[in-house]
Design a protein around this motif. Structure first.
Motif, PDB file in Angstrom:
ATOM      1  N   VAL A 348      43.927  48.131  84.266  1.00  0.00           N
ATOM      2  CA  VAL A 348      44.143  49.297  85.124  1.00  0.00           C
ATOM      3  C   VAL A 348      43.271  50.478  84.698  1.00  0.00           C
ATOM      4  O   VAL A 348      42.847  51.284  85.528  1.00  0.00           O
ATOM      5  N   ALA A 349      43.037  50.603  83.373  1.00  0.00           N
ATOM      6  CA  ALA A 349      42.258  51.726  82.859  1.00  0.00           C
ATOM      7  C   ALA A 349      40.951  51.244  82.237  1.00  0.00           C
ATOM      8  O   ALA A 349      40.358  51.929  81.416  1.00  0.00           O
ATOM      9  N   GLY A 350      40.490  50.062  82.630  1.00  0.00           N
ATOM     10  CA  GLY A 350      39.356  49.433  81.956  1.00  0.00           C
ATOM     11  C   GLY A 350      38.031  50.140  82.200  1.00  0.00           C
ATOM     12  O   GLY A 350      37.710  50.487  83.325  1.00  0.00           O
ATOM     13  N   PHE A 351      37.278  50.317  81.111  1.00  0.00           N
ATOM     14  CA  PHE A 351      35.975  50.974  81.236  1.00  0.00           C
ATOM     15  C   PHE A 351      35.060  50.234  82.212  1.00  0.00           C
ATOM     16  O   PHE A 351      34.238  50.846  82.875  1.00  0.00           O
ATOM     17  N   MET A 354      38.039  49.501  85.981  1.00  0.00           N
ATOM     18  CA  MET A 354      38.963  50.375  86.731  1.00  0.00           C
ATOM     19  C   MET A 354      38.500  50.563  88.171  1.00  0.00           C
ATOM     20  O   MET A 354      39.310  50.676  89.085  1.00  0.00           O
TER      21      MET A 354
END
Lengths: 409, 157
Positions: A348-351, A354
């Motif tokens: 969900v917050a992946g570099f 996202m």
């Protein structure tokens, strides 16, 4: 019968009507022809239900399903729907030590294999009421799925005709799954990402090797030159499944092992490069492998970051993406720490991921009000064949090839 | 100036923390952490199961700075802001050097000045370093009540 008036090109996969992402009739047909059709759907990991009495609830398309391990140590899957009035049989996401399942509404009881075992007051009370003598419990169990396991993955199918799981996957896909899941894994975390778009938009994104370096700017911005120079995309014969991968030369591997990624001295740099420090655990030099199994399973290896993604439709413009992060049982504490840090790249917050959570929504919003407009899928030509270039939409076209067959469109 | 109680100092800290993120002053956010720290965003479900993975997972202030740098210069997401509502800290354990506490939060998200959307609720599970002049976080585990996250998580919680 198709009641939809959506117009497809006569053959091929280079054009897709945008209406397929927002049409209720299409969505309903997909439930029947794809999810309840001749496909294998990912249900869970075998080691999430290791012992008799362990169970999980999940979905095949929108259909709620119970997956359980019975006393005979076999895994069973059946619709999570009481045959009496249609209520959910099992409310929990997972559990252990179950002997049976009881619908809370009228206490009908089902075995771990889905058989109807008991009907409350079946013989009536004090001589009154009760079920007719002709009622036969054997004829009233919820529909059961065929269950197959491969490399610790549990798949279910509503189809009696679909090929064995190995034939369904094909040799190349099997090999690539075994490469990652050939040793015992354990779950190190799980999250659900609620996507604001039709399920197909996410599934195409997974198969879209064209967008990766264009949408996801993390590696480029931080001048993290991937050593991975070679790579390609494998599309299964039916078009249904794919693998995209990139790899380093064995000659370069020392550099890879030392740093994983190289950063040059200009522009933005990571202040804490331990984020991407990795270790060599595959002998083939492949540092990235994204694999999809139609219609909703993704297996991902990005360096040492391993995860499963389950793609589930929740309405024409809603999709659940269930992430299961994995480590190997054999991990040392240091190796586990590497995986936890690299997990910043995904999810969900992946570099580097996202954007995938949002881009499908941009399409969904963009196509509002369209009529007969079509998406263009011509990058790399019109073929669905495996390719050594990733500047191609071959795997996306593969998806539509299989889709059109199953949907009869 | 009167000497603030520990509880007041914690509340002051959380007010600054929320204001830092909600006003978009993300560059100052890592300064609220010790140089060696642990920051993780997870769910109550993972927390209960003892599963260690996070949506964001940092082991140093430098890693938090990299997170902000990526948001500013690399990642693609729609313009958005948060409004944090941070509750009262429950102090679980403390001595002269550090204190452990839990503080509930609620975050709404506003994308492109559109709808105010309930984005996340949960609890901060914190360890504060009390040795310096101002408080610093040695550890903040953001335990979200729900396992479901809408679209993407760009700005930290």
């Amino acid at each position: 019968m198709q009641t939809s008036t959506i117009q497809w090109i006569p053959q091929g996969e280079t054009r897709v009507p945008l209406a397929v992402y927002r049409d209720e009739q299409v969505y309903a047909n997909e439930q029947r022809n794809i999810y309840r059709g001749h496909t294998w759907n990912y249900l869970c990991l075998e080691n999430e239900i290791p012992d008799a009495g362990d169970y999980r609830t999940t979905f095949v398309g929108e259909t709620p399903v119970v997956v359980a391990r019975d006393e005979d140590n076999e895994i069973y899957a059946f619709e999570n729907r009481c045959t009496h009035r249609g209520a959910l049989i099992c409310l929990e996401k997972s559990g252990k030590g179950a002997k049976d399942f009881q619908c809370v509404y009228h206490a009908w009881t089902y075995g771990l294999n889905g058989d109807l075992k008991g009907v409350a007051f079946e013989s009536g009370v004090n001589g009154g009421g009760g079920m007719p003598k002709t009622f036969c419990k054997d004829h009233h169990h919820p529909p059961k799925l065929r269950v197959a396991t491969f490399c610790g993955l549990v798949f279910g199918s509503f189809s009696d005709e679909v090929d064995s799981i190995e034939d369904y996957l094909g040799e190349e896909i099997c090999e690539r799954i075994e490469r990652v899941l050939g040793r015992p894994v354990e779950v190190i975390g799980s999250f659900t990402q609620a996507l604001p778009n039709n399920w197909k938009l996410y599934y195409e994104n997974v198969k879209d090797t064209y967008h990766a370096s264009l949408l996801h700017m993390f590696f480029t911005t931080f001048r993290l030159n991937r050593l991975s120079q070679q790579g390609g995309v494998i599309v299964s014969e039916s078009g249904a499944h794919h693998v995209s991968y990139s790899k380093v030369n064995e000659d370069d591997f020392e550099g890879y092992r030392d740093q994983g990624l190289r950063s040059d001295q200009t522009g933005y740099q990571l202040k804490d490069p331990t984020l991407l420090e990795g270790f060599k655990e595959f002998n083939d030099g492949i540092t990235l492998q994204i694999l999809s199994v139609f219609p909703g399973f993704v297996l991902q290896q990005i360096q040492n970051c391993l995860a499963i993604r389950q793609v589930l439709p929740r309405g024409i413009d809603k999709t659940d993406l269930n992430w299961t992060y994995l480590g190997y049982k054999s991990d040392t504490p240091e190796q586990r720490q590497v995986r936890l840090k690299q997990a910043n790249l995904i999810g969900v917050a992946g570099f580097v991921s996202m954007e995938d959570g949002a881009v499908g929504g941009f399409v969904q919003r963009g196509i509002a009000g369209t009529d007969s407009e079509q998406a263009v899928l011509e990058m790399g030509g019109d073929s669905t064949a495996s390719n050594s270039s990733r500047a191609t939409e071959a795997a996306v076209r593969g998806f539509w090839k299989q889709y059109r067959v199953l949907m009869g469109v | 100036m009167e000497k603030l109680s520990l509880r007041d100092r914690l509340m002051d800290f959380n007010a600054s923390y929320a204001r830092c993120i909600d006003t978009g002053n993300l560059e100052s956010w890592p300064e609220l952490f010790a140089s060696e720290c642990h920051y993780r965003v997870t769910s109550a479900e993972n927390d209960r199961a003892g599963q260690p993975a996070g949506l964001m997972y940092a082991t140093s202030r430098a890693m938090l700075e990299d997170r902000i740098s990526a948001l500013r210069h690399a990642n693609v997401y729609e313009r958005q802001s948060y409004r944090h509502m941070v509750g009262l800290p429950h102090i679980a354990r403390g001595d002269a050097k550090e204190v452990e506490c839990e503080t509930p939060f609620l975050v709404v998200r506003i994308v492109q000045d559109d709808e105010t959307f309930l984005f996340a609720t949960g609890v901060y599970k914190d360890v504060f370093d009390l040795s310096g002049e101002s408080l610093q976080l040695k550890r903040r585990v953001v335990v979200c009540d729900s396992s479901r996250f809408d679209t993407l998580l760009a700005v930290p919680l």
